[in-house]
Design a protein around this motif. Structure first.
Motif, PDB file in Angstrom:
ATOM      1  N   ALA A   1       0.653  -1.778  -0.073  1.00  0.00           N
ATOM      2  CA  ALA A   1      -0.123   0.036  -0.173  1.00  0.00           C
ATOM      3  C   ALA A   1       0.637   1.078   0.242  1.00  0.00           C
ATOM      4  O   ALA A   1       0.159   2.853  -0.412  1.00  0.00           O
ATOM      5  CB  ALA A   1      -0.832  -0.176   1.240  1.00  0.00           C
ATOM      6  N   ILE A   2       1.889   1.308   0.546  1.00  0.00           N
ATOM      7  CA  ILE A   2       2.902   2.318   0.586  1.00  0.00           C
ATOM      8  C   ILE A   2       3.404   2.527  -0.402  1.00  0.00           C
ATOM      9  O   ILE A   2       3.264   3.612  -1.311  1.00  0.00           O
ATOM     10  CB  ILE A   2       4.018   1.954   1.381  1.00  0.00           C
ATOM     11  N   GLY A   3       3.220   1.559  -1.677  1.00  0.00           N
ATOM     12  CA  GLY A   3       3.943   1.745  -2.252  1.00  0.00           C
ATOM     13  C   GLY A   3       2.975   2.107  -3.826  1.00  0.00           C
ATOM     14  O   GLY A   3       3.469   3.129  -4.545  1.00  0.00           O
ATOM     15  N   GLN A   4       1.920   1.575  -3.314  1.00  0.00           N
ATOM     16  CA  GLN A   4       0.017   2.198  -4.378  1.00  0.00           C
ATOM     17  C   GLN A   4       0.982   3.781  -4.266  1.00  0.00           C
ATOM     18  O   GLN A   4      -0.123   4.575  -5.312  1.00  0.00           O
ATOM     19  CB  GLN A   4      -0.627   1.604  -3.807  1.00  0.00           C
TER      20      GLN A   4
ATOM     21  N   LYS B   1       1.041   9.193  -6.038  1.00  0.00           N
ATOM     22  CA  LYS B   1       2.043  10.815  -6.193  1.00  0.00           C
ATOM     23  C   LYS B   1       2.952  10.798  -7.118  1.00  0.00           C
ATOM     24  O   LYS B   1       3.269  12.091  -7.884  1.00  0.00           O
ATOM     25  CB  LYS B   1       1.902  11.245  -4.309  1.00  0.00           C
ATOM     26  N   ASN B   2       3.337   9.958  -7.522  1.00  0.00           N
ATOM     27  CA  ASN B   2       4.637  10.259  -8.089  1.00  0.00           C
ATOM     28  C   ASN B   2       4.910   8.956  -8.868  1.00  0.00           C
ATOM     29  O   ASN B   2       5.655   8.584  -8.945  1.00  0.00           O
ATOM     30  CB  ASN B   2       5.605  10.242  -7.076  1.00  0.00           C
ATOM     31  N   PRO B   3       4.529   8.949 -10.526  1.00  0.00           N
ATOM     32  CA  PRO B   3       4.402   8.062 -11.104  1.00  0.00           C
ATOM     33  C   PRO B   3       5.608   7.648 -11.465  1.00  0.00           C
ATOM     34  O   PRO B   3       5.825   6.442 -12.318  1.00  0.00           O
ATOM     35  CB  PRO B   3       3.447   8.052 -12.315  1.00  0.00           C
ATOM     36  N   ASP B   4       6.770   7.907 -11.849  1.00  0.00           N
ATOM     37  CA  ASP B   4       7.856   8.462 -12.256  1.00  0.00           C
ATOM     38  C   ASP B   4       9.015   7.903 -11.160  1.00  0.00           C
ATOM     39  O   ASP B   4      10.312   7.840 -10.828  1.00  0.00           O
ATOM     40  CB  ASP B   4       9.247   9.562 -12.795  1.00  0.00           C
ATOM     41  N   ALA B   5       8.166   7.257  -9.736  1.00  0.00           N
ATOM     42  CA  ALA B   5       8.721   7.091  -8.934  1.00  0.00           C
ATOM     43  C   ALA B   5       9.571   5.640  -8.643  1.00  0.00           C
ATOM     44  O   ALA B   5       8.991   4.937  -9.785  1.00  0.00           O
ATOM     45  CB  ALA B   5       8.330   6.735  -7.490  1.00  0.00           C
TER      46      ALA B   5
ATOM     47  N   TYR C   1      18.830  -2.084  -7.507  1.00  0.00           N
ATOM     48  CA  TYR C   1      18.381  -2.282  -6.543  1.00  0.00           C
ATOM     49  C   TYR C   1      18.768  -0.731  -5.300  1.00  0.00           C
ATOM     50  O   TYR C   1      18.330   0.376  -4.666  1.00  0.00           O
ATOM     51  CB  TYR C   1      18.941  -3.120  -5.017  1.00  0.00           C
ATOM     52  N   ARG C   2      20.085  -0.805  -6.089  1.00  0.00           N
ATOM     53  CA  ARG C   2      21.264   0.594  -5.009  1.00  0.00           C
ATOM     54  C   ARG C   2      20.199   2.001  -5.553  1.00  0.00           C
ATOM     55  O   ARG C   2      20.422   3.178  -4.581  1.00  0.00           O
ATOM     56  CB  ARG C   2      21.941   0.689  -5.357  1.00  0.00           C
ATOM     57  N   ASN C   3      19.529   1.847  -6.522  1.00  0.00           N
ATOM     58  CA  ASN C   3      19.280   3.106  -7.480  1.00  0.00           C
ATOM     59  C   ASN C   3      16.997   2.731  -7.078  1.00  0.00           C
ATOM     60  O   ASN C   3      16.956   4.094  -7.658  1.00  0.00           O
ATOM     61  CB  ASN C   3      19.697   3.680  -8.835  1.00  0.00           C
ATOM     62  N   ALA C   4      17.176   2.704  -6.326  1.00  0.00           N
ATOM     63  CA  ALA C   4      15.952   2.733  -6.108  1.00  0.00           C
ATOM     64  C   ALA C   4      15.348   3.453  -5.137  1.00  0.00           C
ATOM     65  O   ALA C   4      16.017   4.468  -4.166  1.00  0.00           O
ATOM     66  CB  ALA C   4      14.964   1.824  -5.205  1.00  0.00           C
ATOM     67  N   ASP C   5      14.146   5.033  -5.020  1.00  0.00           N
ATOM     68  CA  ASP C   5      13.359   5.378  -4.748  1.00  0.00           C
ATOM     69  C   ASP C   5      13.170   5.086  -3.771  1.00  0.00           C
ATOM     70  O   ASP C   5      12.708   5.939  -2.145  1.00  0.00           O
ATOM     71  CB  ASP C   5      12.999   6.432  -5.625  1.00  0.00           C
TER      72      ASP C   5
END
Length: 443
Positions: free
Chosen positions: A156-159, A164-168, A198-202
């Motif tokens: 749900a956090i991801g959703q 809010k930020n589709p490019d995240a 993995y290391r570039n994840a927002d």
């Protein structure tokens, strides 16, 4: 979950029209609602198609309130009405994403999470993270037994952040999959690609982190991944079946980082919450349950939300496939089918699978003739666990390992028993694998 069975949708829509008919003339009912068809129910959203834009506008402007109120009364939870022309509905279906990069998140939203005293803090913490990722609640570490909603909050956090930020750049991974992908990257020489992923994840979402405990290379890689994301002020959310302090084989440097964020536990839901969960799960499947049925389910299943969902799904199958009446007898039968009465006794296959997963091996490795030190130890531990967690004889255990004789099985069990007495790491390994077996017993 989307309900596609038109009989159940028609039953719901007929109940709505019956309520409308109490305050409208037959002429008005025929004028505005003839040709209206219930098209779909997706969670708390109810879709109706109508032949014309004119009828659509009249229904939306004059009748939305009473229809939504009626639907909410039927399902005992908030419902939202969508009225579309047939062409608009077709366009809506075509606009839905076909290749969702994170299909795991589908359907997991905060408004579909039932909040009670047992999970209120974890829910509030998850909402806070979604509203302000990368701030003080970083990492967020959610823990609790299997089937209580940890993964729901994680996704749900991801959703919420994706809306809010589709490019995240959102990355979701399970603990054991992280290990398997790392092994594959090392084997194929694609380590740099693995690290960049993995290391570039927002937003880094990690489910069931307990499976990396005891795996040295995995913990090393995860440590550096964690640091990169954290130092970039990007959000990390982790779930586990236990708090960091209880993961005996977890490296101290990881434990301190997990504990440096916010720890939020989820406990089994109370009766009122279980009743709300039952009604909501039924609503999502287009199933109307009588109060007696809801009460019986909530009073019988006390510790696992996933079991409640399983019972409701089974009841839906009874209705759709068997055309069975959903009464208390049907509920009792569904519960008996879904849960194991009494103490859970895992199967040998279950134990071998979890031991293999813990050691990053295949079940065939453990059952077979591979004599490498790591594989042999995993095989001996699985034999010990089958002996202690089931009622199988030594001879029957040997059958699970390509027909090894009972003498070999007994020698393996004794070796593990000796190591438990002398090696704290072996005791910790046995505890961790046993916990994994028990936590997955109702998946």
């Amino acid at each position: 979950m989307t309900v596609n069975n038109m009989n159940s949708l028609n039953d719901i829509w007929s109940a709505v029209l019956e309520v409308l008919g109490e305050s409208l003339t037959s002429t008005a009912m025929n004028t505005w609602f003839s040709g209206c068809v219930p098209a779909e129910m997706n969670g708390g959203d109810f879709f109706v198609t109508t032949p014309s834009e004119f009828k659509r506008d009249i229904i939306v402007n004059r009748f939305t309130g009473i229809i939504e109120s009626t639907l909410s009364d039927i399902f005992s939870c908030s419902m939202k009405l969508f009225v579309l022309t047939e062409e608009e509905y077709a366009d809506y279906k075509e606009s839905l994403p076909v290749n969702d990069p994170l299909p795991e998140m589908a359907g997991y939203t905060f408004d579909r999470f039932i909040v009670g005293n047992s999970n209120r803090f974890a829910h509030a913490a998850a909402v806070a993270v979604a509203n302000n990722p990368g701030s003080v609640n970083n990492p967020l570490f959610i823990y609790g037994n299997s089937g209580l909603g940890k993964t729901h909050l994680l996704l749900a956090i991801g959703q919420a952040i994706r809306e809010k930020n589709p490019d995240a750049n959102i990355v979701y991974i399970k603990g054991d999959d992280f290990t398997n992908q790392l092994i594959k990257a090392i084997r194929e020489g694609s380590g740099e690609e693995f690290r960049l992923k993995y290391r570039n994840a927002d937003l880094f979402l990690v489910d069931d982190i307990q499976f990396i405990a005891g795996k040295q290379s995995t913990q090393e890689e995860f440590f550096h991944t964690f640091n990169n994301i954290y130092e970039a002020n990007h959000q990390i959310v982790i779930t586990s079946d236990r708090p960091p302090i209880d993961m005996s084989l977890l490296e101290d440097r990881l434990r301190t980082r997990f504990e440096g964020g916010l720890l939020a536990d989820i406990q089994p839901p109370d009766l009122e919450t279980r009743m709300a969960i039952t009604r909501t799960k039924a609503a999502q499947l287009g199933l109307i349950l009588e109060d007696d049925a809801v009460n019986y389910i909530a009073e019988t299943i006390t510790s696992n939300v996933r079991q409640i969902e399983g019972v409701v799904k089974r009841l839906t199958a009874y209705r759709e496939i068997l055309d069975s009446v959903i009464d208390t007898a049907a509920v009792k039968r569904a519960i008996k089918d879904v849960i194991r009465i009494g103490t859970f006794i895992p199967s040998p296959q279950h134990i071998i699978r979890e031991t293999a997963r813990y050691y990053s091996l295949s079940e065939e490795d453990i059952r077979g003739q591979n004599r490498s030190k790591n594989t042999a130890m995993a095989r001996q531990i699985s034999m010990y666990l089958i002996r202690t967690l089931t009622n199988l004889s030594l001879k029957d255990i040997g059958v699970e390992y390509e027909g090894r004789n009972h003498t070999t099985v007994l020698a393996s069990i004794k070796k593990v028993e000796e190591l438990i007495q002398t090696d704290p790491k072996m005791s910790a390994t046995i505890r961790d694998i046993t916990s994994n077996i028990n936590s997955l017993s109702f998946v």
